[in-house]
Scaffold this active site. Structure first.
Site, PDB file in Angstrom:
ATOM      1  N   HIS A   1       0.813  -1.229   0.000  1.00 37.19           N
ATOM      2  CA  HIS A   1       0.000   0.000   0.000  1.00 37.19           C
ATOM      3  C   HIS A   1       0.840   1.269   0.000  1.00 37.19           C
ATOM      4  CE1 HIS A   1      -3.858   2.169   1.049  1.00 37.19           C
ATOM      5  NE2 HIS A   1      -4.323   1.170   0.323  1.00 37.19           N
TER       6      HIS A   1
ATOM      7  N   HIS B   1      -6.564  -2.611 -11.052  1.00 39.69           N
ATOM      8  CA  HIS B   1      -6.974  -2.121  -9.737  1.00 39.69           C
ATOM      9  C   HIS B   1      -8.434  -1.686  -9.807  1.00 39.69           C
ATOM     10  CE1 HIS B   1      -7.032   1.289  -6.684  1.00 39.69           C
ATOM     11  NE2 HIS B   1      -6.481   0.342  -5.964  1.00 39.69           N
TER      12      HIS B   1
END
Length: 383
Positions: A187, A287
């Site tokens: 992340h 994504h």
């Protein structure tokens, strides 16, 4: 000649922005132009592009419209402009598919597969309870999962932080066994030295990939991180065009790219990014922690791109506390998952029908922003 005559934008929960474009012959196309936490900013960019250029134009020449929206401004690129272009591009492809009565993937060369494998998120921002959640998702038929690796980390953190990440992944692997793939998302929370240590520590549990091991502004460090592990490296959700991806293709460090169909210029641009990736033997896993229009756009590109590995989707993701992906669809069955796969839609355009009445009922001043995390010394941490 058919013209674009009207558009509407809807901010809807949990954190999405929907675009509805209408043509003079009564067709409607939908797009999802949004940056999570910057919906109002992107809304303004969409209005600027439509009001100053697209309104009154023929919707058909999508490539020319894309080039004009991108190259027509002296300053270009970045998350806001590319997300605005992305949502408009999705809506234009939806209109074109409806014009010809065909799914978008048929207009892009036809299917390269019959169905698309998807993965399911487990755990939250600060991962916990991941083993039990993983077991539940596998019982539901998913064969691939993704989890956050860590909460916030200091630039050089303690051995205990590495041990905690290792133990979380070990527990998931022990629970689901070797047949289930587990993606691990760093992340962008992890500094270069910690990324090297984490990747090495997690390697024995054979993650499907480690995602965004460092922030994209440090992509030049990816070859060094890749040299410390055999685990595939994934990145790309915060990269917005072919030109952003050039470096990672050329340095050979990345194995899976993750462009976002609502951030990286839409269907037109991501199809080109996928083709570039194929030339470098790089897989693609788009994504998509977003809504149904973004997911439908992803599936259209997945369908006709031979190097697609797997698709992210956000059903039951920890962000979706007030509304979920299927809530806005007139026919939610289009995204029914069977053994961790979704069938290719055969409807025209994006292959979904938006429940317009529900969208209008839910529209309002939705003002989602990601949390701002801080270290124990008060300094800002990466979320």
């Amino acid at each position: 000649m058919t013209r674009i005559v009207d558009y509407d934008l809807y901010q809807v929960p949990p954190r999405w922005l929907f675009l509805r474009i209408e043509t003079s012959d009564g067709r409607v196309g939908w797009g999802e132009p949004v940056v999570e936490g910057r919906a109002r900013t992107v809304r303004t960019a969409v209005e600027e592009l439509l009001d100053t250029y697209l309104l009154g134009e023929d919707p058909t020449p999508i490539e020319d419209h894309w080039q004009t929206m991108y190259r027509g401004g002296f300053y270009r690129g970045g998350p806001v402009l590319m997300s605005a272009i992305a949502g408009i591009d999705q809506a234009l492809w939806d209109l074109k598919g409806k014009q010809f009565g065909a799914p978008v993937y048929e207009l892009l060369g036809g299917r390269a597969r019959d169905r698309v494998r998807v993965y399911q998120w487990v755990g939250g921002d600060r991962p916990e309870g991941v083993a039990q959640a993983a077991a539940e998702k596998v019982d539901q038929g998913f064969s691939a999962l993704k989890m956050n690796a860590t909460p916030e980390l200091r630039r050089i953190d303690s051995p205990a932080s590495i041990d905690a990440a290792r133990e979380r992944l070990a527990a998931v692997r022990e629970t689901v066994g070797p047949e289930v793939d587990i993606g691990v998302d760093f992340h962008g929370r992890v500094s270069k030295p910690m990324a090297k240590r984490l990747a090495k520590a997690l390697e024995p549990y054979e993650p499907m990939f480690v995602e965004e091991p460092v922030l994209p502004e440090h992509n030049d460090e990816l070859p060094g991180i890749a040299a410390h592990t055999t685990v595939p490296i994934a990145t790309g959700e915060r990269m917005y065009s072919r030109w952003d991806f050039k470096e990672v293709f050329e340095n050979g460090a990345v194995d899976v790219i993750q462009p976002d169909l609502s951030h990286a210029g839409g269907i037109t641009e991501v199809k080109k990014i996928a083709a570039m990736a194929e030339a470098y033997d790089v897989a693609m896993a788009p994504h998509c922690p977003l809504g149904p229009i973004a997911l439908a756009s992803c599936v259209q590109v997945d369908a006709c791109s031979p190097n697609v590995l797997i698709q992210e989707q956000s059903l039951d993701i920890h962000y979706n506390e007030t509304s979920d992906v299927l809530d806005y669809l007139a026919d939610p069955s289009v995204f029914e998952f069977d053994d961790g796969f979704v069938e290719l839609p055969d409807g025209p355009g994006l292959g979904i029908e938006i429940d317009e009445e529900h969208v209008r009922d839910m529209e309002g001043d939705v003002d989602w922003h990601n949390p701002v995390w801080r270290h124990e010394d008060g300094s800002v941490a990466e979320w």
